[in-house]
Design an enzyme around this catalytic site. Structure first.
Site, PDB file in Angstrom:
ATOM      1  N   GLY B 235       0.818  -1.147   0.037  1.00  0.00           N
ATOM      2  CA  GLY B 235       0.091  -0.007  -0.058  1.00  0.00           C
ATOM      3  C   GLY B 235       0.798   1.257   0.076  1.00  0.00           C
ATOM      4  N   GLU B 238       2.997   6.005   3.256  1.00  0.00           N
ATOM      5  CA  GLU B 238       2.712   6.602   4.452  1.00  0.00           C
ATOM      6  C   GLU B 238       2.223   5.603   5.598  1.00  0.00           C
ATOM      7  OE1 GLU B 238      -0.807   9.141   3.719  1.00  0.00           O
ATOM      8  OE2 GLU B 238      -0.891   9.901   6.054  1.00  0.00           O
ATOM      9  N   GLU B 257       5.647  -3.254   0.891  1.00  0.00           N
ATOM     10  CA  GLU B 257       5.722  -3.265  -0.526  1.00  0.00           C
ATOM     11  C   GLU B 257       4.806  -1.943  -0.809  1.00  0.00           C
ATOM     12  OE1 GLU B 257       5.240  -2.389  -3.764  1.00  0.00           O
ATOM     13  OE2 GLU B 257       4.039  -4.029  -4.317  1.00  0.00           O
ATOM     14  N   CYS B 291       1.867   0.517  -8.442  1.00  0.00           N
ATOM     15  CA  CYS B 291       2.921   1.133  -7.552  1.00  0.00           C
ATOM     16  C   CYS B 291       4.192   1.236  -8.373  1.00  0.00           C
ATOM     17  CB  CYS B 291       2.932   0.276  -6.483  1.00  0.00           C
ATOM     18  SG  CYS B 291       3.014  -1.344  -6.664  1.00  0.00           S
ATOM     19  N   GLU B 388       3.539  10.135  -5.760  1.00  0.00           N
ATOM     20  CA  GLU B 388       2.894   9.072  -6.248  1.00  0.00           C
ATOM     21  C   GLU B 388       1.391   9.590  -6.653  1.00  0.00           C
ATOM     22  OE1 GLU B 388       2.334   5.530  -4.332  1.00  0.00           O
ATOM     23  OE2 GLU B 388       2.944   4.455  -5.993  1.00  0.00           O
TER      24      GLU B 388
END
Lengths: 290, 477
Positions: B235, B238, B257, B291, B388
């Site tokens: 995820g 943060e 990850e 991601c 991101e």
């Protein structure tokens, strides 16, 4: 009259005093004054991280064979100064001569062991991956970067080498905080490093208090990993919390629990764990075709 | 306008076998959760798909207890060759129900059916098949002669590849002899719950796998639960940092990850047509909800004037719309929350002086949509070059020398993936060696395979999923 040695820090291949001007008395196990060692400060930590970062491209880019030879050269330097190190270990750890010599011999052996790993670790942990498609795909281990290392508090030479050697064998550079009460073998080791073809900045040695310096290393944004072996058990969790702010790789005795056992037995042959702690796996894909 | 028009070719929604209500899966049985049930919606239409029971904290306790019992009594001591057979059985069952799972995934997630059908579901099955074979060979995996399982793993996965991420988490954990409690993402719980059904049909002993739908508070209850031995999280960076912080000093193992901001580097000797396909695949695959997406295009200055028009021409041919249509290239954004985040970051690109180009797509009236978007004139300091976005937004930067390309590519706290396009082998390998990223795709992008380790450098996390390396996160040695 003998000429006494001034014990200083080792940063970027040079031997500066602490920028803070601080020193602290180091005594033998029987209480005799051995030296006034430099007491590193937060600013020394920052300088050492800059030096380690500066040395990273060169050291990580060196061939594994070259890194192996340099680490083997450190063993040679240690062997050549066997009597000096035995005397310092004996004074620091309160050992007899034979026991202290045994520690130095084991330290030499440990360096030789890790020297041999530099060009073998990638072969046993990396390799080709059989993916389902027209691609060549391989994985290689690469160093994590700049590593903060809190050396063990008891074992002033063998323990120190056992935590530093795996880190640099993998191509990392490091900032080492020595044992607080027993820093002199660490500083003498720095002098051996300085004559071992090890590029300046690959290992930086700070004598001083892990309790004072470690939080700065753990929080530093340009440090990629931290080995908290030398931290007091009750301080482990805080350091690991701080390390999470930059997703640092961590190595911690007892998984970081405060109730873990005391210092490990450095005489036993190490596992791969300390090398594995500070490597990254890189996987590269390329299509096959004509 | 178009020379060739496509007639709609929708996959039937009925294949998904949607049920009105889905429960949580604990100790081999479905039941209602103590949390408040939620409606999961189709992001392409905003229509509710089903009601999903959410777990409460007491359900997390029950699930962890069930997993512990299963570990102590059955799974932890079962011979590896027997565990292997269960995993093979699950792999086969996913293949058998592949079409159903693909349609269900596209309904719940919004991704095009051609991606769920050709990527997500086959890879999920392959992952179980791959790790099944490890279950009785762990002593050969390079972690000592007799590596041991850790115990109970708590696993939290994202919404971008719902079933595939469940497979990435569950398969290696079970192969290594652990039991698991898995929490799928709040907006995409359905395929994980069908996987629970499959697992039950495969007669996996009760408690070996427990699956709980729920939101962030359920995830936190799970990752911080004192009854588990290991946490695996995929995820945001943060949340990953918060989990690493929470686990500090507990002795529990962790693999993370997290996010990425991958550079996709196009050298002047690259095959341009292939590179354009790679750029499109890199950032617009799965609506950019990836991601490892190639969200920063680094194009060599000398060919920028050639690459950008070619890229824009190609994007003009992409079809955005009904995820169940087999012609669809770009599906729906997964949620209103994510759409708002993409819009906010894209607006920051305008505010910070970059130039926006939007692909000429018809936007459906309902649902969450964001057309493929390119920003040029982007500076490294801009938010769209640093943060991101997790959406179909590409930031274009240029470079003059290979060294400058490497420096710009590495100028990020992330380090998950990178791309290289060049016809020169030595340049590719030189660049690949210098990129601080866990996966480097050269003359390709966004390839995944169960045998290929995946994971990041720096703040993209630690630990690997896939391959021999993926076992390490679930073994004590």
């Amino acid at each position: 009259m003998t000429v006494r040695k001034t014990y200083k820090l080792y940063i970027g291949g040079a031997f500066p005093r602490s920028e803070s001007g601080r020193v602290y008395p180091v005594t033998s196990s029987s209480g005799d004054l051995l030296a006034q060692a430099a007491q590193a400060s937060r600013k020394d930590v920052r300088d050492a991280v800059v030096a380690a970062r500066g040395a990273f491209a060169g050291w990580s880019g060196a061939t594994a064979y070259n890194r192996g030879q340099v680490i083997y050269r450190i063993a040679e330097m240690l062997e050549g100064r066997r009597d000096q190190f035995a005397a310092e270990v004996a004074a620091a750890e309160g050992l007899g001569t034979a026991a202290a010599e045994g520690i130095v011999d084991a330290s030499v052996d440990r360096l030789v062991w890790y020297a041999g790993w530099t060009d073998k670790y990638a072969q046993i942990t990396g390799g080709a991956n059989p993916v389902s498609g027209p691609y060549i795909n391989y994985s290689v281990p690469e160093p994590s970067g700049v590593i903060g290392v809190l050396a063990p508090q008891q074992s002033s030479l063998l323990g120190l080498i056992s935590v530093v050697a795996p880190v640099i064998a993998m191509g990392n550079t490091c900032v080492v905080v020595s044992s607080f009460a027993r820093p002199l073998p660490a500083i003498s080791l720095a002098e051996a490093l300085g004559t071992s073809d090890l590029p300046g900045g690959v290992v930086n040695v700070l004598s001083g208090s892990a309790a004072e310096l470690a939080p700065w290393l753990a929080a530093h944004r340009d440090v990629n990993g931290i080995d908290i072996t030398g931290a007091a058990p009750e301080g482990r969790a805080n350091l690991l919390r701080s390390a999470s702010d930059t997703v640092k790789r961590t190595y911690s005795p007892a998984g970081g629990r405060a109730d873990g056992p005391g210092e490990e037995d450095w005489a036993t042959e190490p596992a791969l764990r300390r090398m594995a702690a500070f490597v990254e796996t890189k996987t590269v894909w390329h299509p096959l075709g004509i | 306008m178009a020379i060739f028009d496509y007639a709609p070719a929708p996959e039937s929604r009925d294949l998904a076998r949607l049920k009105p209500h889905y429960g949580i899966f604990i100790d081999g049985a479905f039941r209602d959760g103590t949390g408040e049930a939620i409606k999961t919606i189709n992001p392409a239409t905003e229509e509710p798909l089903a009601e999903v029971a959410e777990a409460g904290v007491s359900d997390v306790d029950d699930a962890v207890r069930a997993a512990r019992r299963a570990y102590d009594n059955v799974w932890g001591s079962m011979p590896g060759r027997e565990r292997a057979k269960y995993l093979y059985r699950i792999a086969r069952a996913i293949q058998e129900r592949g079409r159903e799972l693909a349609v269900l995934e596209s309904l719940d997630n919004g991704k095009p059916i051609k991606e769920s059908r050709d990527t997500d579901i086959p890879l999920a099955a392959a992952h179980f098949f791959y790790y099944a074979g490890w279950a009785d060979k762990l002593g050969y995996a390079g972690f000592g002669p007799n590596p041991q399982p850790l115990g109970v793993a708590g696993q939290v996965i994202p919404w971008n590849f719902p079933l595939l991420m469940a497979a990435w988490k569950i398969a290696p954990a079970l192969a290594a002899g652990n039991t698991v409690v898995l929490k799928p993402a709040e907006t995409t719980p359905l395929t994980a719950l069908v996987l629970a059904e499959i697992i039950a049909e495969c007669d996996l002993p009760p408690g070996v796998v427990n699956i709980l739908a729920g939101g962030p508070e359920v995830g936190q209850a799970l990752t911080e639960h004192p009854g588990i031995d290991k946490v695996a999280f995929t995820g945001s960076t943060e949340v990953g940092k918060a989990i690493q912080r929470a686990l500090a000093g507990t002795g529990r193992r962790l693999s993370l990850e997290l996010g990425g901001k991958a550079a996709n580097i196009i050298f002047e000797d690259a095959p341009i047509d292939q590179a354009v396909e790679g750029i499109v695949n890199g950032i617009f695959f799965n609506q950019g909800h990836v991601c490892c997406a190639g969200s920063r295009l680094l194009v060599q200055e000398s060919i920028a004037d050639e690459v950008l028009p070619a890229l824009q021409r190609r994007l003009g041919t992409l079809r955005m719309g009904d995820p169940l249509d087999k012609n669809t290239d770009i599906g729906a954004i997964n949620s209103a929350v994510q759409l708002a985040r993409i819009r906010e970051l894209a607006d920051s690109g305008d505010d910070e002086g970059a130039s926006r180009w939007t692909a000429p797509c018809d936007i459906p009236d309902r649902g969450f949509w964001f057309p493929p978007t390119i920003f040029t004139g982007v500076s490294q300091a801009n938010r769209i070059a640093r943060e991101e976005i997790f959406g179909p937004v590409l930031s274009v930067l240029t470079f003059r020398t290979p060294s400058e390309a490497v420096e710009k590519a590495n100028n990020t706290p992330y380090g998950l993936s990178a791309g290289i396009w060049s016809e020169k082998g030595s340049r590719i390998l030189w660049t690949a060696q210098r990129l601080r990223a866990g996966v480097v795709w050269a003359n390709t992008f966004n390839r995944f395979d169960p045998a290929s380790p995946f994971g990041g450098y720096k703040e993209s996390g630690f630990g690997r999923e896939g391959g021999r390396h993926g076992l390490e996160a679930y073994l004590a040695y």
